[in-house]
Design a protein around this motif. Structure first.
Motif, PDB file in Angstrom:
ATOM      1  N   LEU A 146     -12.773  50.352  48.370  1.00  0.00           N
ATOM      2  CA  LEU A 146     -12.109  50.073  47.432  1.00  0.00           C
ATOM      3  C   LEU A 146     -12.818  50.269  46.684  1.00  0.00           C
ATOM      4  O   LEU A 146     -12.463  50.171  44.753  1.00  0.00           O
ATOM      5  N   ARG A 147     -13.945  49.805  46.296  1.00  0.00           N
ATOM      6  CA  ARG A 147     -15.026  49.650  45.402  1.00  0.00           C
ATOM      7  C   ARG A 147     -14.816  51.362  44.488  1.00  0.00           C
ATOM      8  O   ARG A 147     -15.367  51.657  43.261  1.00  0.00           O
ATOM      9  N   GLU A 148     -15.132  52.248  45.691  1.00  0.00           N
ATOM     10  CA  GLU A 148     -15.288  53.406  44.610  1.00  0.00           C
ATOM     11  C   GLU A 148     -13.480  54.122  44.312  1.00  0.00           C
ATOM     12  O   GLU A 148     -13.628  55.341  43.129  1.00  0.00           O
ATOM     13  N   SER A 185      -5.549  45.299  45.037  1.00  0.00           N
ATOM     14  CA  SER A 185      -6.806  45.097  44.377  1.00  0.00           C
ATOM     15  C   SER A 185      -7.310  43.566  43.952  1.00  0.00           C
ATOM     16  O   SER A 185      -8.559  42.902  43.917  1.00  0.00           O
ATOM     17  N   GLY A 186      -6.787  43.308  43.048  1.00  0.00           N
ATOM     18  CA  GLY A 186      -6.851  42.433  41.674  1.00  0.00           C
ATOM     19  C   GLY A 186      -7.129  41.154  42.615  1.00  0.00           C
ATOM     20  O   GLY A 186      -7.973  40.297  42.591  1.00  0.00           O
ATOM     21  N   ILE A 187      -5.898  41.015  43.316  1.00  0.00           N
ATOM     22  CA  ILE A 187      -6.687  39.998  44.363  1.00  0.00           C
ATOM     23  C   ILE A 187      -7.460  39.794  44.902  1.00  0.00           C
ATOM     24  O   ILE A 187      -8.591  38.906  45.651  1.00  0.00           O
ATOM     25  N   ALA A 188      -8.184  41.066  45.793  1.00  0.00           N
ATOM     26  CA  ALA A 188      -9.137  40.862  46.716  1.00  0.00           C
ATOM     27  C   ALA A 188     -10.182  40.844  46.124  1.00  0.00           C
ATOM     28  O   ALA A 188     -11.216  40.138  46.122  1.00  0.00           O
ATOM     29  N   PHE A 189     -10.663  41.143  44.509  1.00  0.00           N
ATOM     30  CA  PHE A 189     -11.788  41.383  44.033  1.00  0.00           C
ATOM     31  C   PHE A 189     -11.764  39.617  43.976  1.00  0.00           C
ATOM     32  O   PHE A 189     -12.778  39.126  43.415  1.00  0.00           O
ATOM     33  N   ILE A 197     -13.527  42.522  36.826  1.00  0.00           N
ATOM     34  CA  ILE A 197     -12.452  43.548  36.624  1.00  0.00           C
ATOM     35  C   ILE A 197     -10.976  43.166  36.494  1.00  0.00           C
ATOM     36  O   ILE A 197      -9.996  44.381  35.796  1.00  0.00           O
ATOM     37  N   VAL A 198     -10.911  42.040  36.778  1.00  0.00           N
ATOM     38  CA  VAL A 198      -8.975  41.131  36.899  1.00  0.00           C
ATOM     39  C   VAL A 198      -9.385  40.966  34.955  1.00  0.00           C
ATOM     40  O   VAL A 198      -8.078  41.102  34.888  1.00  0.00           O
ATOM     41  N   ARG A 199      -9.960  40.468  35.057  1.00  0.00           N
ATOM     42  CA  ARG A 199     -10.056  40.243  33.498  1.00  0.00           C
ATOM     43  C   ARG A 199     -10.186  41.168  32.387  1.00  0.00           C
ATOM     44  O   ARG A 199      -9.342  40.858  31.386  1.00  0.00           O
ATOM     45  N   ASN A 200     -10.299  42.248  32.590  1.00  0.00           N
ATOM     46  CA  ASN A 200     -10.550  43.022  31.510  1.00  0.00           C
ATOM     47  C   ASN A 200      -9.403  43.755  31.557  1.00  0.00           C
ATOM     48  O   ASN A 200      -8.093  44.200  30.901  1.00  0.00           O
ATOM     49  N   PHE A 201      -8.368  44.058  32.750  1.00  0.00           N
ATOM     50  CA  PHE A 201      -7.329  43.936  33.351  1.00  0.00           C
ATOM     51  C   PHE A 201      -6.291  43.803  32.532  1.00  0.00           C
ATOM     52  O   PHE A 201      -5.301  44.280  32.319  1.00  0.00           O
ATOM     53  N   TYR A 573      -4.545  45.130  52.900  1.00  0.00           N
ATOM     54  CA  TYR A 573      -5.230  45.360  54.433  1.00  0.00           C
ATOM     55  C   TYR A 573      -6.748  44.098  54.182  1.00  0.00           C
ATOM     56  O   TYR A 573      -6.587  42.909  55.294  1.00  0.00           O
ATOM     57  N   LEU A 574      -7.312  44.025  53.199  1.00  0.00           N
ATOM     58  CA  LEU A 574      -8.214  43.185  52.915  1.00  0.00           C
ATOM     59  C   LEU A 574      -8.156  41.785  52.490  1.00  0.00           C
ATOM     60  O   LEU A 574      -8.880  41.176  52.595  1.00  0.00           O
ATOM     61  N   VAL A 575      -6.794  41.883  51.119  1.00  0.00           N
ATOM     62  CA  VAL A 575      -6.507  40.823  50.988  1.00  0.00           C
ATOM     63  C   VAL A 575      -5.772  39.998  52.651  1.00  0.00           C
ATOM     64  O   VAL A 575      -6.234  38.688  52.610  1.00  0.00           O
ATOM     65  N   ALA A 576      -5.008  40.886  53.328  1.00  0.00           N
ATOM     66  CA  ALA A 576      -4.825  39.725  54.284  1.00  0.00           C
ATOM     67  C   ALA A 576      -5.718  39.219  55.216  1.00  0.00           C
ATOM     68  O   ALA A 576      -5.508  38.589  55.829  1.00  0.00           O
TER      69      ALA A 576
END
Length: 624
Positions: A146-148, A185-189, A197-201, A573-576
């Motif tokens: 995810l980070r990549e 992705s945003g929820i995971a972060f 990253i979510v704020r910037n998005f 998967y990560l959020v779950a």
């Protein structure tokens, strides 16, 4: 144990240290500038008149780019190899520890059927330890991937690309940041405590909202959010040795089928609320430009039209199912996201005189939409039997068969699919047409947003449990059920070679739906359903290289055109996993129905709308 701790230390270290320690990054200089761009002025608001803001990022020495890439790739390869070695050592140590003081023996294939030195618990301990080690490695791999996938703009993280498959030569638009794809992705972060990253998005995509959007001399309504955007690096004017980053947005002009993304703005509002509830930072949603952006999306969705229904009328392919699949009209997925976005926006809108009319229209729509979906989209065994006995061609204000549905529309598969206990919301409703297919995202988000009642929500989960072999099988989760086949597939999809039966949007299985399933299950206090699905996915999703979707009825094959290392499969998967570890965190996504809405809905039901045409005399808090 020392080896296990060493492995965890290696796994917990991130790629950012590569950038801080590398001499190749020392000569990068950020430069702020504005480019004035002529934009259409259709409404006169400051938000629409504002010039397009571009950030330049100048490289002092552009020839170092290749050296940087080589350095990062080399360090990444070393680190991944170290992770593999440490995990293997930790696994070995764990097995030895679990079986210490036990003589060397040969275990049969099914170790659960025999005793190890007369102790069945020891064999179970070996299996449990092995499972936990594998689970740990899958989670760590997912975070690395995810980070990549993170995309940087002017040196700041701004989103994640759709897929990061190094072996794929046909990129198409999978190297772009999609609004809907970034949500997990945003929820995971957010759940990981990485908020920037979510704020910037949120803020950068808001800037894209004001851009002029035109295709063949026609512009869509103001407030439309892009489907995706790409960060492009171009030479700086007048300086061949330096470059600048620019954002290139796609509002549907370049998309396959040229369809505007209706769900992008709805997901943006949902993520904005989640950011505020998770971080406690309400300053973002209180900004003037953010408040204006919310209002523009609402005005676009609440605009008057010819439709008699409170549901949003959209074209085919305007949501997650972005190809022709017969969902044009009033698809459930859009209605569930619409309802959720209305509730989220009502929480965030600042009370002011200019918002009074908008909030009134929003409240009216919430009441009408919830009644319409709950009353007319819901089916269970009782409702199917009612439809089976419908009279048609009723011309009256108190007609029972309001939409003139012909009983012969009931498909043969539905009789066997519908359990005695359970039900679901159908996929679409239009005059003389009910789409009886089960669409997963629409039903799951109807639970999350409280568009479905409590009883209906439990019934949807009951159906999922009863039809686990059909909806989950070997990999969660079917995007819709059943698939279109034969002549029906040819007519409805136009013989789409990508949406063949039990593939892609036509009955394919999408791992990203794990996170919506988990939120829905946690809300209804039934997390064991999601836990079962996650454990099932963990058996093979990493070995299969995180594909976009799976094919066949039982999800046994990786999708024939599925991208590998699909970001929202990884993030879903990560959020779950994160939510199952901390169920209380699901509150950042859940909408609880307020008392006023419940009372108003009860009044409408008691007024018996099937037989009343005029206004009733009951008192209600909203104008309907």
């Amino acid at each position: 144990m020392a080896a296990s701790e060493a492995a965890l230390r290696v796994l917990s270290s991130g790629l950012p240290h590569l950038y801080s320690s590398s001499p190749y990054f020392n000569n990068w200089k950020p430069v702020f500038s504005l480019k004035s761009v002529n934009c259409r002025n259709n409404g006169g608001s400051l938000h629409q008149k504002s010039s397009r803001m571009l950030w330049k990022y100048t490289r002092a020495n552009s020839c170092q780019g290749k050296n940087i890439a080589c350095y990062v790739e080399t360090e990444r390869a070393k680190r991944l190899e170290s992770i593999r070695c440490e995990c293997q050592r930790a696994d070995s140590v764990s097995r030895i520890t679990a079986n210490e003081n036990i003589p060397s023996i040969s275990l049969p294939v099914n170790a659960g059927d025999v005793k190890v030195n007369g102790n069945v618990d020891s064999a179970k301990t070996v299996r449990d330890t092995s499972h936990k080690t594998n689970e740990c490695s899958v989670v760590e791999e997912a975070w690395d991937l995810l980070r990549e996938s993170v995309v940087y703009y002017c040196g700041n993280p701004i989103g994640t690309i759709a897929a990061n498959d190094p072996s794929d030569t046909s990129i198409l638009n999978y190297d772009q940041v999609f609004i809907r794809d970034f949500i997990p992705s945003g929820i995971a972060f957010l759940l990981k405590g990485e908020f920037d990253i979510v704020r910037n998005f949120i803020l950068y995509t808001l800037q894209l909202q004001s851009w002029e959007k035109t295709m063949d001399c026609h512009s869509p309504g103001q407030g439309l959010m892009p489907a995706s955007f790409k960060v492009r690096t171009v030479p700086l004017d007048g300086d061949d040795s330096a470059t600048e980053d620019i954002l290139d947005a796609d509002f549907g002009e370049a998309a396959i089928g040229r369809v505007a993304p209706v769900d992008s703005g709805l997901w943006w509002i949902i993520l904005l609320r989640a950011y505020g509830k998770c971080t406690g930072d309400l300053s973002v949603q209180e900004r003037v430009d953010v408040q204006t952006g919310i209002k523009m999306i609402l005005k676009l969705c609440l605009a008057d039209g010819f439709d008699m229904f409170p549901t949003l009328l959209v074209t085919d392919g305007s949501c997650m199912i972005d190809r022709r699949m017969g969902i044009h009209g009033h698809p459930l997925e859009i209605q569930a996201l619409f309802y959720s976005a209305l509730l989220c926006a009502r929480e965030m809108l600042a009370p002011e005189d200019g918002s009074a009319d908008l909030i009134r229209a929003l409240n009216n729509r919430l009441v009408a939409l919830s009644f319409h979906i709950r009353e007319y989209y819901w089916i269970d065994m009782r409702k199917i039997n009612e439809i089976y006995r419908y009279k048609t061609e009723e011309y009256s204000y108190d007609a029972v068969n309001k939409f003139n549905i012909y009983p012969d529309q009931i498909p043969s598969w539905l009789v066997d699919f519908m359990p005695n206990r359970g039900g679901y919301l159908i996929g679409n409703l239009q005059p003389a047409h009910m789409d009886f297919r089960f669409f997963s995202l629409g039903n799951l988000w109807s639970i999350v947003s409280s568009l479905a009642t409590v009883d209906q929500s439990h019934a949807i989960l009951d159906l999922i449990e009863a039809k686990w072999a059909d909806l989950v099988a070997e990999m969660p989760f079917k995007i819709c059920y059943p698939a279109l086949e034969g002549q029906e597939w040819r007519i409805i999809t136009g013989s789409d070679p990508k949406n063949t039966p039990w593939s892609y949007h036509n009955g394919g299985s999408w791992p990203t739906l794990l996170w919506q399933l988990t939120v829905a299950c946690i809300k209804m206090n039934r997390p064991e359903i999601a836990e079962k699905a996650v454990k099932l996915a963990e058996r093979r999703i990493s070995k299969d290289k995180w594909p976009e979707y799976y094919d066949t009825k039982k999800a046994r094959f990786i999708g024939k055109q599925a991208r590998l290392f699909q970001t929202w499969s990884i993030a879903g998967y990560l959020v779950a996993k994160l939510l199952l570890d901390n169920p209380s965190a699901a509150k950042i996504l859940v909408n609880e129905e307020d008392t006023e809405l419940q009372n108003t809905f009860s009044c409408i039901i008691n007024a018996n709308p099937r037989r009343k045409r005029g206004r009733s005399g009951y008192k209600q808090p909203f104008i309907v």
